[in-house]
Design an enzyme around this catalytic site. Sequence first.
Site, PDB file in Angstrom:
ATOM      1  CG  ASP A  13      -1.752  -1.259   1.320  1.00 30.78           C
ATOM      2  OD1 ASP A  13      -2.263  -1.709   0.282  1.00 30.78           O
ATOM      3  OD2 ASP A  13      -1.828  -1.820   2.428  1.00 30.78           O
ATOM      4  N   GLY A  15       1.726   2.990  -2.621  1.00 32.46           N
ATOM      5  CA  GLY A  15       1.344   3.918  -3.699  1.00 32.46           C
ATOM      6  C   GLY A  15       2.015   3.552  -5.009  1.00 32.46           C
ATOM      7  CE  LYS A  16       3.144  -2.241  -4.473  1.00 32.75           C
ATOM      8  NZ  LYS A  16       2.786  -1.978  -3.075  1.00 32.75           N
ATOM      9  N   GLY A  40      -4.115  -4.171  -4.492  1.00 35.45           N
ATOM     10  CA  GLY A  40      -5.093  -3.164  -4.905  1.00 35.45           C
ATOM     11  C   GLY A  40      -4.319  -1.919  -5.275  1.00 35.45           C
ATOM     12  CG  HIS A  41      -1.236  -1.919  -7.641  1.00 34.80           C
ATOM     13  ND1 HIS A  41      -0.300  -2.489  -8.445  1.00 34.80           N
ATOM     14  CD2 HIS A  41      -0.941  -2.358  -6.388  1.00 34.80           C
ATOM     15  CE1 HIS A  41       0.516  -3.244  -7.722  1.00 34.80           C
ATOM     16  NE2 HIS A  41       0.137  -3.187  -6.469  1.00 34.80           N
ATOM     17  CB  THR A  42      -5.429   3.349  -5.490  1.00 39.78           C
ATOM     18  OG1 THR A  42      -5.920   2.278  -4.686  1.00 39.78           O
ATOM     19  CG2 THR A  42      -6.496   4.412  -5.619  1.00 39.78           C
ATOM     20  CD  GLN A 224       0.969  -8.673  -2.802  1.00 42.77           C
ATOM     21  OE1 GLN A 224       1.763  -9.301  -3.465  1.00 42.77           O
ATOM     22  NE2 GLN A 224      -0.248  -8.432  -3.222  1.00 42.77           N
ATOM     23  CB  THR A 239       1.890 -12.128   0.375  1.00 42.35           C
ATOM     24  OG1 THR A 239       0.962 -12.720  -0.538  1.00 42.35           O
ATOM     25  CG2 THR A 239       3.128 -11.630  -0.379  1.00 42.35           C
ATOM     26  CE  LYS A 331      -2.020   7.683   1.208  1.00 38.61           C
ATOM     27  NZ  LYS A 331      -2.855   6.746   1.918  1.00 38.61           N
ATOM     28  N   GLY A 414      -0.235  13.904  -2.951  1.00 38.71           N
ATOM     29  CA  GLY A 414      -1.672  13.653  -3.111  1.00 38.71           C
ATOM     30  C   GLY A 414      -1.864  12.489  -4.057  1.00 38.71           C
TER      31      GLY A 414
HETATM   32  P1  IMP Z   1      -2.497 -12.818   1.342  1.00 38.69           P
HETATM   33  O1  IMP Z   1      -1.419 -12.444   0.391  1.00 38.69           O
HETATM   34  O2  IMP Z   1      -3.863 -12.403   0.864  1.00 38.69           O
HETATM   35  O3  IMP Z   1      -2.449 -14.248   1.745  1.00 38.69           O
HETATM   36  O4  IMP Z   1      -2.271 -11.987   2.692  1.00 38.69           O
HETATM   37  C1  IMP Z   1      -1.123 -12.172   3.503  1.00 38.69           C
HETATM   38  C2  IMP Z   1      -0.775 -10.876   4.239  1.00 38.69           C
HETATM   39  O5  IMP Z   1      -0.329  -9.907   3.291  1.00 38.69           O
HETATM   40  C3  IMP Z   1      -1.945 -10.233   4.971  1.00 38.69           C
HETATM   41  O6  IMP Z   1      -1.447  -9.575   6.124  1.00 38.69           O
HETATM   42  C4  IMP Z   1      -2.446  -9.199   3.990  1.00 38.69           C
HETATM   43  O7  IMP Z   1      -3.119  -8.136   4.618  1.00 38.69           O
HETATM   44  C5  IMP Z   1      -1.137  -8.753   3.352  1.00 38.69           C
HETATM   45  N1  IMP Z   1      -1.311  -8.275   1.991  1.00 38.69           N
HETATM   46  C6  IMP Z   1      -1.501  -9.017   0.876  1.00 38.69           C
HETATM   47  N2  IMP Z   1      -1.585  -8.237  -0.203  1.00 38.69           N
HETATM   48  C7  IMP Z   1      -1.442  -6.983   0.226  1.00 38.69           C
HETATM   49  C8  IMP Z   1      -1.406  -5.720  -0.447  1.00 38.69           C
HETATM   50  O8  IMP Z   1      -1.504  -5.610  -1.662  1.00 38.69           O
HETATM   51  N3  IMP Z   1      -1.221  -4.623   0.354  1.00 38.69           N
HETATM   52  C9  IMP Z   1      -1.051  -4.727   1.692  1.00 38.69           C
HETATM   53  N4  IMP Z   1      -1.062  -5.880   2.347  1.00 38.69           N
HETATM   54  C10 IMP Z   1      -1.258  -6.993   1.623  1.00 38.69           C
END
Ligand code: IMP
Length: 423
Positions: A13, A15-16, A40-42, A224, A239, A331, A414
């Site tokens: 998260d 901001g990639k 989730g890339h915003t 991630q 992950t 940010k 921003g």
């Molecule tokens: P998983 O990859 O969904 O199995 O999640 C494993 C851990 O990585 C958890 O703590 C998730 O919240 C975190 N995580 C997975 N993908 C993201 C991401 O894109 N951004 C932030 N945390 C992530």
Amino acid sequence: MAVDLLLGLQWGDEGKGKIVDVLTSNYNIIARFQGGPNAGHTLVFNGMKHVLHTIPSGIFHEKAINLVGNGVVIDPVIFKKELEKLAPHNIDYKKALVVSRKAHLILPTHRLLDAASEASKGKAKIGSTLKGIGPTYMDKTGRNGIRVGDLELDNWKEKYRLLANKHESMVSFYNVDLQYNLEELEVEFFEAVDVLKTLKFIDSEEYLHQAQKDGKAILAEGAQGSLLDIDFGTYPFVTSSNTTAAGACTGLGIAPGSIGKVFGIFKAYTTRVGSGPFPTELFDEDGETMGRVGNEFGATTGRSRRCGWLDLVALRYACQVNGVTQLMMMKADVLSGFKSLKVCTAYRYRGEIIHHLPYNVEAKNVTPIYTDFEGWAEDLTEMNNDSILPKPLNAYIDFLEKELEIPIKVVSVGPDRKQTIFR
Ligand code: IMP
């Protein structure tokens, strides 16, 4: 031509997505190399917000090819929804998007297994996004997975059935109360697979080798963050893929020697979503303010993110593991209004002062040691030049550059493309 990498240096998260979008005009190909719809890339432009999960963040640029690499895991159902959201933008995704035959598929039963595994762990749960990431990578390394290229075979549904049946018996092994209707999930899945099959499947490593020979500029987009890396992150709260630079080599088939610039993206503070250690986490009003002003809610799950001060011990570690050549600080605007700021520069670890990330990073072993900084009151969101940034912010940036020995080339003020200051 060299392949540049863009990576998150914290717990995701950072901001990639925004930075890939900003940089895409310099590249011919944007390639995702790991992770899947847990990301989730915003992206924000023209007053609109777009969230991408599997599709690379260059998709809104007319000329770029967006490549989903072999290291990525694809959920066809989520992929189909992403494609549907692109419809109003008239993107010819059959041209702009190519998918590696070697990428693995997330099946509906992988999601069930993720849910069952997490439920069985109780308080020790990872805090997974429940998108089936872990079980899919387990099948990949266990040599049981189904790949995109299998969809071109006549008997792929037989292979699917065998694996799904096995998963169902594994779900029952967990002995947790999980309500599901696999038949319904499968209808959705097979429909989505048909949509996926309309895209161009490629031998992506060959495609990228040829592109390099042809002098095409390639940007590898990480998902991630480094502290969620399966090897180098805060295991087991990580992950299931290599989110660090080496992951780009295995997730795309590019040779280590062909890596050029490594862009390291970090937030001016730190966040984490899900469980696991976080030495500089704040449980006070400052943390609450960061969360509120920074709108720190997961782009994929909507969960609120834990917030804390910048941790230079962890950031230095991430820079080293990735070989970062330039930094981008995101940010900065969220820190406006804090009277004073703190940066963690060392840890007290079992009575000793240390400057590296130890094996046991849990709160009972590690206490952060902070350096204080003066805050600034000015709103940064309209600023477009680093010469007008408040003095205390410049002092903060100078300190980080000195400590990390890497230049900070971008300061983001921003979410919009336009709110990006190049230094
Ligand atoms: P998983 O990859 O969904 O199995 O999640 C494993 C851990 O990585 C958890 O703590 C998730 O919240 C975190 N995580 C997975 N993908 C993201 C991401 O894109 N951004 C932030 N945390 C992530």
